[in-house]
Design a protein around this motif. Structure first.
Motif, PDB file in Angstrom:
ATOM      1  N   TYR A  34       0.707  -1.325   0.034  1.00 23.18           N
ATOM      2  CA  TYR A  34       0.086  -0.051  -0.297  1.00 23.18           C
ATOM      3  C   TYR A  34       0.863   1.277   0.093  1.00 23.18           C
ATOM      4  O   TYR A  34       0.922   1.741  -1.039  1.00 23.18           O
ATOM      5  CB  TYR A  34      -0.651   0.059   1.393  1.00 23.18           C
ATOM      6  CG  TYR A  34      -1.816   1.176   1.217  1.00 23.18           C
ATOM      7  CD1 TYR A  34      -2.583   1.739   0.015  1.00 23.18           C
ATOM      8  CD2 TYR A  34      -1.882   2.030   2.427  1.00 23.18           C
ATOM      9  CE1 TYR A  34      -3.302   2.753   0.220  1.00 23.18           C
ATOM     10  CE2 TYR A  34      -2.891   3.491   2.532  1.00 23.18           C
ATOM     11  CZ  TYR A  34      -3.384   3.661   1.294  1.00 23.18           C
ATOM     12  OH  TYR A  34      -3.806   4.618   1.769  1.00 23.18           O
ATOM     13  N   ALA A  81      -4.117   0.807  -4.019  1.00 24.83           N
ATOM     14  CA  ALA A  81      -5.411   0.740  -3.447  1.00 24.83           C
ATOM     15  C   ALA A  81      -6.329   0.237  -4.705  1.00 24.83           C
ATOM     16  O   ALA A  81      -7.111  -0.758  -4.441  1.00 24.83           O
ATOM     17  CB  ALA A  81      -5.966   1.828  -2.939  1.00 24.83           C
ATOM     18  N   HIS A 124      -6.815  -1.088   3.534  1.00 28.26           N
ATOM     19  CA  HIS A 124      -6.312  -0.064   2.688  1.00 28.26           C
ATOM     20  C   HIS A 124      -7.365   0.540   1.776  1.00 28.26           C
ATOM     21  O   HIS A 124      -6.653   1.606   1.179  1.00 28.26           O
ATOM     22  CB  HIS A 124      -4.787  -0.149   2.445  1.00 28.26           C
ATOM     23  CG  HIS A 124      -4.623  -1.721   1.632  1.00 28.26           C
ATOM     24  ND1 HIS A 124      -4.850  -2.747   2.160  1.00 28.26           N
ATOM     25  CD2 HIS A 124      -3.917  -1.886   0.547  1.00 28.26           C
ATOM     26  CE1 HIS A 124      -4.598  -3.810   1.565  1.00 28.26           C
ATOM     27  NE2 HIS A 124      -4.063  -3.340   0.362  1.00 28.26           N
ATOM     28  N   HIS A 140      -8.209   4.296   2.593  1.00 29.76           N
ATOM     29  CA  HIS A 140      -7.471   5.292   1.680  1.00 29.76           C
ATOM     30  C   HIS A 140      -8.251   6.621   1.756  1.00 29.76           C
ATOM     31  O   HIS A 140      -9.316   6.976   1.335  1.00 29.76           O
ATOM     32  CB  HIS A 140      -7.467   4.464   0.063  1.00 29.76           C
ATOM     33  CG  HIS A 140      -6.567   5.601  -0.731  1.00 29.76           C
ATOM     34  ND1 HIS A 140      -5.253   5.640  -0.674  1.00 29.76           N
ATOM     35  CD2 HIS A 140      -7.153   6.311  -1.684  1.00 29.76           C
ATOM     36  CE1 HIS A 140      -4.947   6.286  -1.784  1.00 29.76           C
ATOM     37  NE2 HIS A 140      -6.033   6.969  -2.524  1.00 29.76           N
TER      38      HIS A 140
END
Length: 204
Positions: free
Chosen positions: A11, A18, A39, A43
């Motif tokens: 990530y 993502a 993630h 995000h």
């Protein structure tokens, strides 16, 4: 009851990562499981570059992992964050499985697209295309490479040249390709012409 599968992949606060994690989630969902992708969920909320926010996100992710039936990891490298999740899963008796980056439906879509453009497909070619998807190249970008190769009336070696160039420059999605549109890559004259052709093809 639906099993929950924790998606473990690189990530680093990078949007493209993502996006790729979401694609991994689709693979798991196609198998009938429920993907858990921290993630993607967080995000734009927690900044990976801010130590305190990163630690909060990691801690919350591990709390979710505690309730999952499996951890599935993706990608060709194990980042420190991934290693932390994998070690946590093993310490808590949660199965850890190496994930396959492409779903059957996506691979089938790419293989059909190849046949439509080249009229032939054998096991060797299918394995080559699958390998690139396993390296992280999305179905959409792979189809763009096929389209460029078909316009040149070239063969599989030409297609592999384009894809190898993109992998070396960490271009795995259409967005990656567009983002490099204003910077000339370090390539030969012919390779640069192919690069420009690939950008132009996005507008077709």
């Amino acid at each position: 009851m639906t099993a929950f599968v924790y998606i473990c992949s690189p990530y680093g606060g990078i949007r493209e990562n993502a996006v790729r994690a979401r694609e991994y989630g689709k693979v798991v969902a196609e198998e009938g499981y429920m993907p858990i992708i921290p993630h993607v969920m967080w995000h734009g909320i927690f900044k990976d570059s801010v130590a305190d926010e990163r630690e909060r996100a990691i801690a919350a992710g591990l709390e979710l992992l505690k309730h999952c039936d499996e951890l599935r990891y993706f990608g060709n490298e194990i980042t420190p964050g991934m290693a932390q999740e994998i070690n946590y899963a093993r310490a808590h008796g949660i199965p850890v499985v190496k994930g396959q980056a492409c779903s059957r439906s996506e691979l089938g879509e790419v293989l059909r697209f190849f046949e439509e453009n080249f009229l032939f497909l054998n096991r060797t070619v299918a394995d080559i295309l699958r390998d690139y998807m396993e390296q992280g190249i999305t179905a959409g970008l792979l189809k763009e490479a096929i389209k460029i190769t078909a316009k040149k009336s070239a063969g599989v070696n030409y297609l592999e040249g384009i894809l190898n160039n993109w992998v070396a420059r960490k271009i795995f999605t259409i967005e990656n390709l567009k983002s490099q549109g204003n910077s000339k890559p370090e390539t030969t004259k012919n390779e640069y012409s192919d690069y420009i052709a690939s950008l132009n093809s996005l507008e077709d």
